[in-house]
Design a protein around this motif. Sequence first.
Motif, PDB file in Angstrom:
ATOM      1  N   ALA A 345       0.900  -1.354  -0.117  1.00 58.13           N
ATOM      2  CA  ALA A 345      -0.073   0.003   0.085  1.00 58.13           C
ATOM      3  C   ALA A 345       0.806   1.035   0.033  1.00 58.13           C
ATOM      4  O   ALA A 345       1.888   1.249   0.601  1.00 58.13           O
ATOM      5  CB  ALA A 345      -0.888   0.057   1.121  1.00 58.13           C
ATOM      6  N   TRP A 346       0.521   2.347  -0.761  1.00 61.78           N
ATOM      7  CA  TRP A 346       1.092   3.391  -0.753  1.00 61.78           C
ATOM      8  C   TRP A 346       0.615   4.485  -0.188  1.00 61.78           C
ATOM      9  O   TRP A 346      -0.674   4.802  -0.635  1.00 61.78           O
ATOM     10  CB  TRP A 346       1.419   3.610  -2.242  1.00 61.78           C
ATOM     11  N   ARG A 347       1.158   5.551   0.463  1.00 59.14           N
ATOM     12  CA  ARG A 347       0.487   6.813   0.998  1.00 59.14           C
ATOM     13  C   ARG A 347       1.137   7.948   0.189  1.00 59.14           C
ATOM     14  O   ARG A 347       2.358   8.269   0.004  1.00 59.14           O
ATOM     15  CB  ARG A 347       1.239   7.077   2.141  1.00 59.14           C
ATOM     16  N   PRO A 348       0.027   8.205  -0.767  1.00 59.25           N
ATOM     17  CA  PRO A 348       0.342   9.410  -1.888  1.00 59.25           C
ATOM     18  C   PRO A 348       0.184  10.857  -1.331  1.00 59.25           C
ATOM     19  O   PRO A 348       0.531  11.795  -2.269  1.00 59.25           O
ATOM     20  CB  PRO A 348      -0.937   9.320  -2.763  1.00 59.25           C
ATOM     21  N   PHE A 349      -0.160  11.023  -0.103  1.00 61.85           N
ATOM     22  CA  PHE A 349      -0.025  12.331   0.407  1.00 61.85           C
ATOM     23  C   PHE A 349       1.034  12.475   1.457  1.00 61.85           C
ATOM     24  O   PHE A 349       1.652  11.691   1.987  1.00 61.85           O
ATOM     25  CB  PHE A 349      -1.417  12.763   0.973  1.00 61.85           C
ATOM     26  N   GLY A 350       1.343  13.788   1.689  1.00 65.01           N
ATOM     27  CA  GLY A 350       2.782  14.001   2.543  1.00 65.01           C
ATOM     28  C   GLY A 350       3.930  13.429   2.255  1.00 65.01           C
ATOM     29  O   GLY A 350       4.132  13.283   1.030  1.00 65.01           O
ATOM     30  N   ASP A 351       4.631  13.082   3.017  1.00 63.44           N
ATOM     31  CA  ASP A 351       5.880  12.310   2.921  1.00 63.44           C
ATOM     32  C   ASP A 351       5.648  10.543   2.322  1.00 63.44           C
ATOM     33  O   ASP A 351       5.032  10.031   3.143  1.00 63.44           O
ATOM     34  CB  ASP A 351       6.765  12.355   4.049  1.00 63.44           C
ATOM     35  N   TRP A 371      -4.932   5.671   1.647  1.00 63.09           N
ATOM     36  CA  TRP A 371      -3.829   5.011   1.128  1.00 63.09           C
ATOM     37  C   TRP A 371      -4.044   4.163  -0.321  1.00 63.09           C
ATOM     38  O   TRP A 371      -5.384   3.946  -0.366  1.00 63.09           O
ATOM     39  CB  TRP A 371      -2.856   4.092   1.968  1.00 63.09           C
ATOM     40  N   VAL A 372      -3.240   3.850  -1.131  1.00 60.06           N
ATOM     41  CA  VAL A 372      -3.445   3.280  -2.512  1.00 60.06           C
ATOM     42  C   VAL A 372      -3.154   1.795  -2.489  1.00 60.06           C
ATOM     43  O   VAL A 372      -2.055   1.421  -1.982  1.00 60.06           O
ATOM     44  CB  VAL A 372      -2.846   3.894  -3.551  1.00 60.06           C
ATOM     45  N   ASP A 373      -4.057   0.943  -2.802  1.00 60.83           N
ATOM     46  CA  ASP A 373      -3.741  -0.521  -2.776  1.00 60.83           C
ATOM     47  C   ASP A 373      -2.889  -0.714  -3.905  1.00 60.83           C
ATOM     48  O   ASP A 373      -3.503  -0.327  -5.168  1.00 60.83           O
ATOM     49  CB  ASP A 373      -5.022  -1.189  -2.766  1.00 60.83           C
ATOM     50  N   GLU A 374      -1.752  -1.268  -4.059  1.00 58.39           N
ATOM     51  CA  GLU A 374      -0.715  -1.516  -5.172  1.00 58.39           C
ATOM     52  C   GLU A 374      -0.775  -2.986  -5.549  1.00 58.39           C
ATOM     53  O   GLU A 374      -0.061  -3.299  -6.380  1.00 58.39           O
ATOM     54  CB  GLU A 374       0.474  -1.133  -4.986  1.00 58.39           C
TER      55      GLU A 374
END
Length: 384
Positions: A345-351, A371-374
């Motif tokens: 999973a990827w956090r596309p906001f902030g750091d 978060w985005v499910d990759e």
Amino acid sequence: MTIRLWLVAAAAALALPTSGAGATYLNLTHAYREFVDRGDVTATIHPTDGAALECPTSVSYAQSGNKITLTVRKAPPGQSDTGPCSTSANVVLGPYAAGRYEFTARIRSVDGLSFDSTMQIMDILPIDGRCNPDPALSPSIIGTPKGETAEAFVARVKEDPALAASLGNPAVRLKDYQYSDDEVWFDYPPLEDIAPAMDRLQRSGHMRTLFRTGHVCFATPPPDKVAQFVEFHHAGLDHYFHSGDAGEIAAIDAGQVGAGWSRTGKFFRATTVPGCAFAGGQTVVYRFFGIPGFGPNSHFFTRDRAECSVVDRSAKWSFEGLPFWASAPGVDGSCPSGTVPLYRAWRPFGDSNHRFTTDRAVIAQMMAKGWVDEGAAMCVLPPQ
């Protein structure tokens, strides 16, 4: 074991799948030991039913689009030549553009009315755009200079920046044991892929022979070394990190890498040192950390060589090593027997940060936070 025998054994250990059907066998190999759009492809055809091939052997080549047909003929009655040409046919084929190809090998009957055949599908990849599949292996390439001694070639490369640049600026050195006095060892940066380096050396015109180094596996390999990769979370940064290194884990627990990190209680298991390298589809996993002032204050793991190359070439991440080995998931996200998906999973906001887990429920929780499910990034060992 001498280096040349080691290389022959390595080539056999890393050979790509071959195919056989009926009485025909086809094996495809590449000059750079990876099927890319530079360098020659060699096809070997031989009968598996004990029949002999016509000598001298002639291989007929036909191509229609991405379909290649190679045809040889069985020996006519009374042929007296029982040399190598009667047991197999080898043909060197020119480079192919990137794409998927269908190679068919046919052995024609003496009367020309029937054929034994087999077919193999082969993907030819662009030569650029991937990381080295084995960054820890040194030397990467061994070569024999053309028209001069190894000592003279090494000295010339060190004294001529233009020559060194044309070779990709490798570290060039003499062998560190006695076998052959004319060999030179080439070392490249860990993530630089070997197929492009082989092609560059080949096209330079300075090398008489080139070998790409590899691994040898024992008939009965030692067991894999396995570690539990503990997950940590930093509440202030909302960052996640995994480590399977006992020393690093102890340092994090002791606050020696900065305050704020605590265990989540979650983990995954993975092979850290395989008993036989690249066996069973396992490949290395690359670990990166964001370069201060340029990249995220975060770690990143990938086993995808193309993704590794993108990350490395961004100049925002530093390569930290190879923490573990993993297998590739299928297109549907499924994993080979004996392994489980490691989701990302990827956090596309902030750091920017990534979280890895074998638990889909954790992914659902992260998605609820934005978060985005990759999907399945790789396949690791199941929990015990």
